[in-house]
Design an enzyme around this catalytic site. Sequence first.
Site: not given
Length: 384
Positions: A101, A189
């Site tokens: 992530y 992201e």
Amino acid sequence: MKIHEYQAKQILAKYQVPIPQGDIAATPEEAAAIAGKLGKRVVVKAQVHVGGRGKAGGVKLADTPDEAQAAASQILGMDIKGLTVEKVLVEEAADIAEEYYLGITIDRAARRNVVMVSAVGGVDIEEVAATTPEKIAKVHLDPAIGMMDFHTRILAIEAGLNPAAIRPASGFLKALYRAYMDVDASLAEINPLVLTAGGNLIATDAKINIDDNALFRQTKLAELREEQEEDPIEAEAHRKGLIYVRLDGNIGILGNGAGLVMTTLDVVQREGGRPANFLDVGGGAKAELVRSALETVLLDTNVKGVLFNIFGGITRCDEVAKGILDATAAMDINVPIVIRLTGTREREGQQLLQGTHLIPAASMQEAAQKIVELVSHAGKATFP
Ligand code: GDP
Ligand code: MN
């Protein structure tokens, strides 16, 4: 403003971020054709402005064009968290060894951008954040310095990325940060950033939210706004240039000044009421503006009463009262309207309201009590 995954990936590609090859399809046949052209295993992905598509069944692998067609026909038209899927992204599937992530957003409490990296990315990142937050490495950036190599190394090492991924992941982070700054993002992201079985890193998902307040200078990106994915009343309010946010209660709130309106929401809530919206009519509040604001508030059929909270400073209460009277005279309104007017020329303003259908209140507290009571009675009368 939200944009789709494929649009976010197009932005990242301009910053040399490796993304899978693929294209967008609106029909199962188009999906099959793209899969045929790619000539390998593909992933078919719902393009909607919400996350959690994987868990909702909106991401499917397909080994052949026929399978891609079948996957697309299942995903197109699907409802994901209230949004209908109208497009799918068909792209080459990644052979996943590990899912990381990477994220950048604004930490308002710290008044800085915060960069986050985790070695346990993927569809359960929210759960990781809630239950094992120590698995997410964080660095707050000094805006005068930005993102430096030492930041990216600290993040990658603290997150525990595969040693072979540390150097390339740093490149992804720097590119993500440049994109984030350049497009005035409030969130950027990559989840997951995939480490493939072959040892390469690739961005298999991307999410970028653009700060609405920057859209005036992000004109190319502003064109990507899709109204059907917005609340219809909010979309209408924005077209009229109003500062309106829809909430889920039944008391319409209008006031002059953002701080005053937010306080009004709190006071109504404390009196046991539920605000239906935030609406700042701003200074002046001429009849035309009041009318268009009131019309917008009343578009919400949940609204069973309206509270005006006006503080006269430079704005004169008698002018506002006239504005509200002019506006309501021309409208067919069948819900109670309570008005609290205070400040410059309040006595003149209140005199204008006497004998009208508008219900005056001497203080914000009293106004909130009155509207909450009227709305709860209205509720009882309609549903005995
Ligand atoms: P999200 O659920 O909306 O965040 O959508 P993602 O694009 O992140 O996809 C969800 C999950 O599907 C990922 O975490 C992966 O596990 C899986 N997935 C997505 N793309 C691929 C791919 O190319 N290959 C494989 N094997 N799995 C994928
Ligand atoms: Mn994802």
